[in-house]
Design an enzyme around this catalytic site. Structure first.
Site, short mmCIF file in Angstrom:
data_model
loop_
_atom_site.label_atom_id
_atom_site.label_comp_id
_atom_site.label_asym_id
_atom_site.label_seq_id
_atom_site.Cartn_x
_atom_site.Cartn_y
_atom_site.Cartn_z
N ASN A 116 -10.81 -2.67 -6.11
CA ASN A 116 -10.02 -1.60 -6.67
C ASN A 116 -10.59 -1.27 -8.21
O ASN A 116 -10.29 -0.48 -8.47
CB ASN A 116 -8.63 -2.42 -6.93
CG ASN A 116 -7.75 -2.14 -5.59
OD1 ASN A 116 -6.73 -2.69 -5.70
ND2 ASN A 116 -8.01 -1.16 -4.84
N ASP A 136 0.89 -1.29 -0.05
CA ASP A 136 -0.01 0.25 -0.05
C ASP A 136 0.68 1.22 -0.01
O ASP A 136 2.02 1.18 0.58
CB ASP A 136 -1.19 0.04 1.14
CG ASP A 136 -2.04 0.93 1.10
OD1 ASP A 136 -2.17 1.41 -0.17
OD2 ASP A 136 -2.73 1.11 1.97
C1 FPP Z 1 -1.90 0.43 -3.22
O1 FPP Z 1 -1.30 1.57 -3.38
C2 FPP Z 1 -1.27 -0.73 -4.36
C3 FPP Z 1 -2.01 -1.00 -5.61
C4 FPP Z 1 -3.46 -1.27 -5.43
C5 FPP Z 1 -1.52 -1.93 -6.57
C6 FPP Z 1 -0.24 -2.58 -6.44
C7 FPP Z 1 0.30 -2.76 -7.60
C8 FPP Z 1 1.69 -2.92 -7.92
C9 FPP Z 1 2.73 -2.64 -6.72
C10 FPP Z 1 2.51 -2.84 -9.26
C11 FPP Z 1 1.95 -4.36 -9.77
C12 FPP Z 1 2.30 -5.65 -9.24
C13 FPP Z 1 2.67 -6.64 -9.76
C14 FPP Z 1 3.01 -7.96 -9.00
C15 FPP Z 1 3.16 -6.84 -11.34
P1 FPP Z 1 -2.41 2.69 -3.23
O2 FPP Z 1 -2.73 3.16 -4.81
O3 FPP Z 1 -3.64 2.26 -2.79
O4 FPP Z 1 -1.78 3.58 -2.57
P2 FPP Z 1 -2.41 4.94 -1.64
O5 FPP Z 1 -3.02 4.35 -0.38
O6 FPP Z 1 -1.12 5.74 -1.27
O7 FPP Z 1 -3.60 5.66 -2.52
#
Ligand code: FPP
Length: 257
Positions: free
Chosen positions: A70, A22
């Site tokens: 998501n 996250d």
């Molecule tokens: C959460 O951060 C992250 C995600 C919803 C996506 C995670 C994806 C990756 C790290 C890239 C792809 C992974 C692979 C395995 C190919 P957020 O967007 O919720 O952050 P925030 O809480 O700061 O808004």
């Protein structure tokens, strides 16, 4: 009452690590970049963590890449995430294979584009026979979805008469949720400062040690992972026993019957 099996797990290193990655969006916003830049930087952190877990002999690493919730994000962000999965799979599968990593995706993949579904199937097929670390990417995954799926399978067996409702056990349900063939996660890590499970592996995390860090996912690295491992090694996992019982069992002198 019958005593539990004596083989008490006393692993100083987690066999299975599960991570909620996250903080990508906030990492980008702090730099006045679009949120999607945070996801791209997140892939670099994924690479570091996968390599480090392989080096440390972790048996399974499960990464929560995209939850069933998501899809509610802006369409552009969802589509960048889908492109990232596709391009990352395309770029990294061969390297994972060379390192004997077995790649698996858990979650409802039917919602993904045919192209992504094909790429997932091909990456899984290529690495299926590998005996090294299992790398599991949870995509369009939800813990309740997982339990519901298992229940549907078992309910169908009950309806068909091949299973009796009274023969339903925790053990049987455990064998029908995702990753039933792997040890349950020993260590759960969530980056980004929030301290919740967010519908991730609800069944499998029942006895997992939880580690939370305020570090945003793109900044997570080998040093922080080692900190989480060191923290894990200091904890005493009791599985319902007393501390004294656990010490006796771990040193091999225990008799808990
Ligand atoms: C959460 O951060 C992250 C995600 C919803 C996506 C995670 C994806 C990756 C790290 C890239 C792809 C992974 C692979 C395995 C190919 P957020 O967007 O919720 O952050 P925030 O809480 O700061 O808004």
């Amino acid at each position: 009452m019958e005593a539990e099996p004596r083989a008490f797990p006393d692993h100083r290193m987690p066999r299975h690590v599960a991570i909620i990655m996250d903080g990508n969006g906030r990492w980008a916003q702090q730099r006045y970049l679009p949120r999607t830049a945070g996801h791209r930087a997140g892939v670099t952190a994924v690479r570091k963590v996968v390599e480090h877990c392989v080096e440390k002999g972790v048996e399974a690493l499960t990464l929560f890449a995209f939850s069933s919730e998501n899809w509610r994000r802006p369409q552009e962000e969802v589509s960048v995430l889908m492109d990232l999965f596709l391009s990352t799979l395309g770029r990294e599968t061969e390297k994972l294979h060379e390192n004997r990593v077995r790649l698996r995706i858990i979650g409802d993949r039917s919602a993904f584009s045919p192209q992504l579904q094909e790429k997932i199937a091909a990456s899984e097929a290529l690495t299926a026979g590998n005996s090294g670390m299992s790398l599991i990417v949870a995509a369009n995954y939800g813990g309740r979805w997982d339990i519901l799926n298992a229940m549907r399978t078992l309910a169908a067996q009950i309806a068909a008469g091949s299973l009796r409702a009274e023969d339903l056990t925790e053990d049987l349900l455990s064998r029908h949720v995702s990753l039933a063939d792997l040890p349950e996660p020993d260590l759960f890590i969530r980056t980004g400062g929030d301290q919740r499970i967010s519908n991730f592996m609800l069944w499998q995390l029942a006895y997992t040690e939880l580690f939370f860090t305020a570090t945003l996912w793109p900044d997570f690295d080998e040093q922080l992972l080692d900190q989480a491992f060191a923290d894990f090694a200091r904890r005493q996992r009791r599985f319902g026993y007393t501390g004294e019982q656990v010490e006796a069992l771990s040193s091999g002198h225990g008799d808990i019957s």
